[in-house]
Design an enzyme around this catalytic site. Sequence first.
Site, PDB file in Angstrom:
ATOM      1  N   ASN A 150       0.813  -1.234   0.000  1.00 32.41           N
ATOM      2  CA  ASN A 150       0.000   0.000   0.000  1.00 32.41           C
ATOM      3  C   ASN A 150       0.840   1.276   0.000  1.00 32.41           C
ATOM      4  OD1 ASN A 150       0.672  -0.633   2.713  1.00 32.41           O
ATOM      5  ND2 ASN A 150      -0.941   0.706   3.430  1.00 32.41           N
ATOM      6  N   CYS A 282      -3.258   1.597   6.281  1.00 33.87           N
ATOM      7  CA  CYS A 282      -3.636   0.872   7.501  1.00 33.87           C
ATOM      8  C   CYS A 282      -4.247   1.820   8.527  1.00 33.87           C
ATOM      9  CB  CYS A 282      -2.422   0.164   8.077  1.00 33.87           C
ATOM     10  SG  CYS A 282      -1.048   1.287   8.362  1.00 33.87           S
ATOM     11  N   GLU A 461       7.384   0.570  15.979  1.00 36.16           N
ATOM     12  CA  GLU A 461       8.426   1.130  15.115  1.00 36.16           C
ATOM     13  C   GLU A 461       8.577   2.606  15.471  1.00 36.16           C
ATOM     14  OE1 GLU A 461       6.807   0.034  11.175  1.00 36.16           O
ATOM     15  OE2 GLU A 461       8.353  -1.517  11.149  1.00 36.16           O
TER      16      GLU A 461
HETATM   17  P1  NAD Z   1       0.291  -9.341   3.075  1.00 37.91           P
HETATM   18  O1  NAD Z   1       0.322  -9.830   4.476  1.00 37.91           O
HETATM   19  O2  NAD Z   1      -0.443 -10.124   2.077  1.00 37.91           O
HETATM   20  O3  NAD Z   1       1.764  -9.167   2.495  1.00 37.91           O
HETATM   21  C1  NAD Z   1       2.736  -8.367   3.124  1.00 37.91           C
HETATM   22  C2  NAD Z   1       4.109  -8.879   2.744  1.00 37.91           C
HETATM   23  O4  NAD Z   1       4.289 -10.176   3.308  1.00 37.91           O
HETATM   24  C3  NAD Z   1       4.316  -9.048   1.237  1.00 37.91           C
HETATM   25  O5  NAD Z   1       5.644  -8.699   0.917  1.00 37.91           O
HETATM   26  C4  NAD Z   1       4.087 -10.531   1.042  1.00 37.91           C
HETATM   27  O6  NAD Z   1       4.729 -11.065  -0.091  1.00 37.91           O
HETATM   28  C5  NAD Z   1       4.685 -11.089   2.309  1.00 37.91           C
HETATM   29  N1  NAD Z   1       4.192 -12.425   2.674  1.00 37.91           N
HETATM   30  C6  NAD Z   1       3.019 -13.006   2.323  1.00 37.91           C
HETATM   31  N2  NAD Z   1       2.944 -14.249   2.849  1.00 37.91           N
HETATM   32  C7  NAD Z   1       4.085 -14.451   3.539  1.00 37.91           C
HETATM   33  C8  NAD Z   1       4.593 -15.527   4.310  1.00 37.91           C
HETATM   34  N3  NAD Z   1       3.907 -16.662   4.456  1.00 37.91           N
HETATM   35  N4  NAD Z   1       5.800 -15.393   4.898  1.00 37.91           N
HETATM   36  C9  NAD Z   1       6.510 -14.244   4.775  1.00 37.91           C
HETATM   37  N5  NAD Z   1       6.085 -13.195   4.035  1.00 37.91           N
HETATM   38  C10 NAD Z   1       4.878 -13.287   3.435  1.00 37.91           C
HETATM   39  O7  NAD Z   1      -0.271  -7.853   3.177  1.00 37.91           O
HETATM   40  P2  NAD Z   1      -0.598  -6.874   1.976  1.00 37.91           P
HETATM   41  O8  NAD Z   1      -1.873  -7.341   1.339  1.00 37.91           O
HETATM   42  O9  NAD Z   1       0.616  -6.663   1.150  1.00 37.91           O
HETATM   43  O10 NAD Z   1      -0.859  -5.508   2.769  1.00 37.91           O
HETATM   44  C11 NAD Z   1      -2.086  -5.144   3.296  1.00 37.91           C
HETATM   45  C12 NAD Z   1      -2.130  -5.372   4.789  1.00 37.91           C
HETATM   46  O11 NAD Z   1      -1.047  -4.700   5.418  1.00 37.91           O
HETATM   47  C13 NAD Z   1      -3.372  -4.821   5.432  1.00 37.91           C
HETATM   48  O12 NAD Z   1      -3.855  -5.764   6.352  1.00 37.91           O
HETATM   49  C14 NAD Z   1      -2.888  -3.577   6.158  1.00 37.91           C
HETATM   50  O13 NAD Z   1      -3.647  -3.186   7.270  1.00 37.91           O
HETATM   51  C15 NAD Z   1      -1.524  -3.990   6.561  1.00 37.91           C
HETATM   52  N6  NAD Z   1      -0.680  -2.834   6.831  1.00 37.91           N
HETATM   53  C16 NAD Z   1      -0.346  -2.562   8.117  1.00 37.91           C
HETATM   54  C17 NAD Z   1       0.423  -1.456   8.407  1.00 37.91           C
HETATM   55  C18 NAD Z   1       0.821  -1.121   9.813  1.00 37.91           C
HETATM   56  O14 NAD Z   1       1.692  -0.279   9.997  1.00 37.91           O
HETATM   57  N7  NAD Z   1       0.228  -1.725  10.821  1.00 37.91           N
HETATM   58  C19 NAD Z   1       0.875  -0.635   7.371  1.00 37.91           C
HETATM   59  C20 NAD Z   1       0.503  -0.953   6.063  1.00 37.91           C
HETATM   60  C21 NAD Z   1      -0.268  -2.060   5.806  1.00 37.91           C
END
Ligand code: NAD
Length: 480
Positions: A150, A282, A461
């Site tokens: 995002n 998020c 963080e």
């Molecule tokens: P995601 O969990 O699908 O993917 C995030 C990252 O993790 C990607 O690089 C993905 O390839 C990797 N990943 C996926 N499966 C994995 C595994 N089994 N092991 C290790 N890595 C893996 O999330 P997304 O769809 O890319 O992002 C959206 C989500 O992120 C939303 O839920 C949002 O709320 C959250 N988010 C949180 C924050 C925060 O600061 N809390 C900030 C931005 C986004």
Amino acid sequence: MEKIANYINGHMVGPVSGSYLDNFEPATGKVYSYIPDSSDEDVSKAVDAAMQAAKAWAELPNEKRSEWLVKIADRIEERMEEFAQAETRDNGKPISLSRTMDIPRSISNFRFFAHAITQFSGESHQMQGIGINYTLRQPLGVVACISPWNLPLYLLSWKIAPALAAGNAVVTKPSEITPYTAYLLAQVCMEVGLPPGVLNIVHGLGPKVGEAMCLHPKVKAISFTGGTATGKRIASIVAPQFKKMSLELGGKNPNIIFADCDYDEMLRTTVRSSFTNQGQICLCGSRIFVERPIYDKFKKDFISMVSSLKIGDPSEVDTKMGAVVSEAHLNKVVSYIALAKEEGGTVLCGGHRQWMTDRCAEGWFLQPAVIEGLPYDCRTNQEEIFGPVVTLMPFDTEEEVLMYANSTTYGLSATLWTSHLARAHRVSEKLEMGIVWVNCWLVRDLRTPFGGTKASGVGREGGFEALRFFTEPKNICISY
Ligand code: NAD
């Protein structure tokens, strides 16, 4: 078509497998480049390179590492427009956002931690007449940073910068959905001559590349931002290895509006906090609770402003709503709008796919949706949608709205609008969130702790919190 490369040991390299994945432009729905379909073999090479580089990097004085981070920041700034265009193309976000938020903030992340490390210190604890303790904060060695789609470079650099500043060598995996600016960052590292192996970027799928990073015995810590389900999976792999982990996960943030607020400021900001980046931040407020005396007025004014947001080609400067990041995500968001109707909600505006013309005819655009008439505890109001969808709910008392706000499994952030000073403090104290904004939204001081409670994450963080995460404290006790 262009092939993005991995960045390992200071070189751009293809994946060991030789195979690539499609990289889509959300505004057109078309493939525009290919990304390495890397595997554990690529991760092993990256970790080996990082191991080689880690000792010399850790031994550099903080000021020298700081200089490297400043060089990276300066070079991104020189290439700012190219980075902004790339982020918009890869993610679908309006170019105005890439220019004013994503890329400037990525630069600030490098600059901020370049300076923070020069101010970071261990502690000492005197035991009168007995001795003295001092605490060293030493780098961990090789650490892994995994980031979502995002805010691609913004969140990747938010992890990489403190990890490098603290003296670690880094292996990182950007989201496979938005890999491009990480590739440009690799170019920048080569241009400024960052020592090989200090930063390694491996592209590919989460379960293949991300998990290989989590499983690798030489990786000492995992800093992850993404969905709660992925965080759970990562925790199940990392916890039994006793590695450090920082998890920044999903949210379902409340936006609480009291009748005594500065109405115009609240209205303008609430449109932003609901739909910036197509609601894919998020920290966006997705549940809007409005005190009953102003509910009807707010509803009317809000719908009028939301309906006039310009949905358009993200590359055009006056576009306010760009494309949703992927077709799968678009379908997920649309399915939640259908669920909201099944649960008895009324869609007051938007909620339909927006078909465009010309270059964007097959792009993934969605009209921002405002929904009312749902109970606080239905699935639509409890589960993260992470798209341009908000719900409106009236409330009568502080106790009632606090119960609604705290009712989800998430606890990332909240926004609160009131001009009643005592109430602002009282309600903030009772919100079960890591971050509360009062009479503002997304105002960020990079020194503050950033993160969520409950299913929104583990750890914080930002500022010295990040530098503490990326270092191991060692206490040394000396007897007099
Ligand atoms: P995601 O969990 O699908 O993917 C995030 C990252 O993790 C990607 O690089 C993905 O390839 C990797 N990943 C996926 N499966 C994995 C595994 N089994 N092991 C290790 N890595 C893996 O999330 P997304 O769809 O890319 O992002 C959206 C989500 O992120 C939303 O839920 C949002 O709320 C959250 N988010 C949180 C924050 C925060 O600061 N809390 C900030 C931005 C986004």
